[in-house]
Design a protein around this motif. Structure first.
Motif, mmCIF file in Angstrom:
data_model
loop_
_atom_site.group_PDB
_atom_site.id
_atom_site.type_symbol
_atom_site.label_atom_id
_atom_site.label_comp_id
_atom_site.label_asym_id
_atom_site.label_seq_id
_atom_site.Cartn_x
_atom_site.Cartn_y
_atom_site.Cartn_z
ATOM 1 N N UNK A 5 57.529 -24.530 21.282
ATOM 2 C CA UNK A 5 56.108 -24.817 21.523
ATOM 3 C C UNK A 5 55.622 -25.861 20.543
ATOM 4 N N UNK A 6 55.204 -26.994 21.078
ATOM 5 C CA UNK A 6 54.553 -28.002 20.242
ATOM 6 C C UNK A 6 53.058 -27.683 20.265
ATOM 7 N N UNK A 7 52.515 -27.349 19.094
ATOM 8 C CA UNK A 7 51.121 -26.915 19.034
ATOM 9 C C UNK A 7 50.471 -27.307 17.730
ATOM 10 N N UNK A 8 49.266 -26.854 17.573
ATOM 11 C CA UNK A 8 48.486 -27.097 16.361
ATOM 12 C C UNK A 8 47.715 -25.805 16.129
ATOM 13 N N UNK A 9 47.592 -25.417 14.847
ATOM 14 C CA UNK A 9 47.112 -24.054 14.586
ATOM 15 C C UNK A 9 45.791 -23.732 15.284
ATOM 16 N N UNK A 10 44.845 -24.708 15.315
ATOM 17 C CA UNK A 10 43.562 -24.345 15.928
ATOM 18 C C UNK A 10 43.339 -25.008 17.282
ATOM 19 N N UNK A 11 44.384 -25.549 17.866
ATOM 20 C CA UNK A 11 44.273 -26.028 19.252
ATOM 21 C C UNK A 11 44.122 -24.815 20.162
ATOM 22 N N UNK A 12 42.987 -24.750 20.863
ATOM 23 C CA UNK A 12 42.722 -23.548 21.665
ATOM 24 C C UNK A 12 43.714 -23.423 22.819
ATOM 25 N N UNK A 13 44.108 -24.557 23.392
ATOM 26 C CA UNK A 13 45.040 -24.503 24.528
ATOM 27 C C UNK A 13 46.430 -24.043 24.059
ATOM 28 N N UNK A 57 49.032 -28.088 24.431
ATOM 29 C CA UNK A 57 50.403 -27.841 24.011
ATOM 30 C C UNK A 57 51.415 -28.512 24.939
ATOM 31 N N UNK A 58 52.659 -28.558 24.444
ATOM 32 C CA UNK A 58 53.814 -28.807 25.308
ATOM 33 C C UNK A 58 54.777 -27.653 25.044
ATOM 34 N N UNK A 59 55.230 -27.020 26.127
ATOM 35 C CA UNK A 59 56.273 -26.001 25.986
ATOM 36 C C UNK A 59 57.570 -26.607 26.502
ATOM 37 N N UNK A 60 58.552 -26.689 25.618
ATOM 38 C CA UNK A 60 59.862 -27.180 26.046
ATOM 39 C C UNK A 60 60.676 -25.979 26.521
ATOM 40 N N UNK A 61 61.028 -26.004 27.785
ATOM 41 C CA UNK A 61 61.778 -24.911 28.401
ATOM 42 C C UNK A 61 63.217 -25.387 28.549
ATOM 43 N N UNK A 62 64.087 -24.855 27.717
ATOM 44 C CA UNK A 62 65.472 -25.374 27.655
ATOM 45 C C UNK A 62 65.445 -26.898 27.531
ATOM 46 N N UNK A 63 64.509 -27.393 26.759
ATOM 47 C CA UNK A 63 64.429 -28.829 26.493
ATOM 48 C C UNK A 63 63.544 -29.599 27.465
ATOM 49 N N UNK A 64 63.158 -28.985 28.592
ATOM 50 C CA UNK A 64 62.334 -29.697 29.587
ATOM 51 C C UNK A 64 60.852 -29.474 29.286
ATOM 52 N N UNK A 65 60.068 -30.567 29.167
ATOM 53 C CA UNK A 65 58.661 -30.395 28.783
ATOM 54 C C UNK A 65 57.776 -29.896 29.919
ATOM 55 N N UNK A 66 56.927 -28.926 29.575
ATOM 56 C CA UNK A 66 55.928 -28.414 30.515
ATOM 57 C C UNK A 66 54.582 -28.543 29.818
ATOM 58 N N UNK A 67 53.600 -29.115 30.530
ATOM 59 C CA UNK A 67 52.271 -29.329 29.941
ATOM 60 C C UNK A 67 51.229 -28.516 30.707
ATOM 61 N N UNK A 68 50.015 -28.522 30.191
ATOM 62 C CA UNK A 68 48.847 -27.828 30.754
ATOM 63 C C UNK A 68 48.977 -26.319 30.544
ATOM 64 N N UNK A 69 48.155 -25.816 29.644
ATOM 65 C CA UNK A 69 48.319 -24.429 29.215
ATOM 66 C C UNK A 69 48.267 -23.431 30.369
ATOM 67 N N UNK A 70 47.399 -23.663 31.355
ATOM 68 C CA UNK A 70 47.325 -22.654 32.421
ATOM 69 C C UNK A 70 48.551 -22.706 33.326
ATOM 70 N N UNK A 71 49.108 -23.892 33.527
ATOM 71 C CA UNK A 71 50.366 -23.993 34.276
ATOM 72 C C UNK A 71 51.496 -23.320 33.494
ATOM 73 N N UNK A 72 51.434 -23.446 32.173
ATOM 74 C CA UNK A 72 52.444 -22.788 31.328
ATOM 75 C C UNK A 72 52.294 -21.265 31.444
ATOM 76 N N UNK A 73 51.047 -20.793 31.435
ATOM 77 C CA UNK A 73 50.827 -19.339 31.588
ATOM 78 C C UNK A 73 51.366 -18.854 32.934
ATOM 79 N N UNK A 74 51.120 -19.638 33.984
ATOM 80 C CA UNK A 74 51.616 -19.253 35.319
ATOM 81 C C UNK A 74 53.145 -19.202 35.313
ATOM 82 N N UNK A 75 53.761 -20.192 34.666
ATOM 83 C CA UNK A 75 55.227 -20.215 34.580
ATOM 84 C C UNK A 75 55.740 -18.969 33.858
ATOM 85 N N UNK A 76 55.132 -18.650 32.721
ATOM 86 C CA UNK A 76 55.592 -17.493 31.948
ATOM 87 C C UNK A 76 55.392 -16.197 32.745
#
Ligand SMILES: N[C@@H](CCC(=O)N[C@@H](CS)C(=O)NCC(=O)O)C(=O)O
Length: 215
Positions: A5-13, A57-76
């Motif tokens: 997870x590429x993030x920042x401590x107070x990034x709400x997304x 954020x960017x979530x790297x899933x096995x190295x593949x980037x996924x963006x948009x927090x709500x799309x990431x939540x749906x994926x998880x």
């Protein structure tokens, strides 16, 4: 499946995604991307290649980037269905998504860092005017949420179980306080928050628990 997870401590997304990963018991590597240092590391070439919107954020899933927090939540949610973060019943499910969207598209984009910086750079708005802009959109959106949850809330925003809506609420209320928004008009939201923040996953995802936290 590995998660970075590429993030920042107070990034709400980013915070929304951290809560989901902790709730679902998924280990992840956390890579801080500083939103202010050197003009913002989100604008660097390395990050832009992963997210051309230059955001977290960017979530790297096995190295593949996924963006948009709500799309990431749906994926998880699809990849790790337990514990569910959406109700089973279709109308309640849609309500949880709708409440999350009030924050995701009705509040956060209007008060985010880039907008405030642009108000200054393009329109000459001073810091107090920028803050007043953000405060007004946060107050408007939270007021709407407070009215909406009257028809859906139990211990959480929709019924008694944690949903996407709650994952969006906690970071947005933290932001509201940073912007000195008066929360007296949102007693139901604040009461729900007070229960959520006692849960271990919410505690672990809090900005002050992140390695890049700055007081
Ligand atoms: N809709 C996006 C919003 C992403 C977003 O606005 N991220 C903020 C941090 S919460 C950001 O990276 N801002 C960088 C900037 O404004 O330059 C999502 O949910 O992932």
């Amino acid at each position: 499946m590995t998660y970075v997870l590429r993030g920042y401590f107070r990034s709400s997304a980013s915070w929304r995604v951290r809560i989901a990963l902790h709730l679902k018991g998924q280990p992840f590597e956390y890579v801080p991307v500083h939103l202010l240092r050197g003009g913002g590391e989100q604008h660097g070439e390395d990050h832009r290649r992963l997210n051309p919107m230059e955001q977290l954020p960017v979530l790297l899933v096995d190295g593949a980037p996924l963006t948009q927090s709500l799309a990431i939540l749906e994926f998880l949610e699809e990849r790790h269905p337990e514990p569910p973060l959406l109700p089973r019943e279709p109308l309640a499910r849609a309500r949880a998504r709708a409440l999350a969207e009030v924050i995701n598209s009705g509040i956060q984009p209007l008060q985010n860092l880039e907008v405030m910086q642009r108000l200054g750079a393009t329109f000459g708005a001073e810091r107090p005017a920028q803050l007043s802009w953000s405060r007004s959109y946060i107050a408007r959106g939270l007021g709407a949420l407070e009215a909406l949850v009257a028809g859906s809330a139990g211990r959480c925003m929709v019924g008694d179980e944690v949903t996407f809506a709650d994952l969006c609420l906690v970071p947005q209320l933290y932001n509201a306080r940073r912007f000195a928004v008066d929360l007296d008009a949102c007693p139901t939201l604040v009461a729900i928050e007070s229960r959520l923040v006692t849960l271990p996953a919410f505690r672990a995802a809090h900005p002050d628990q992140q390695p890049d936290f700055e007081a």
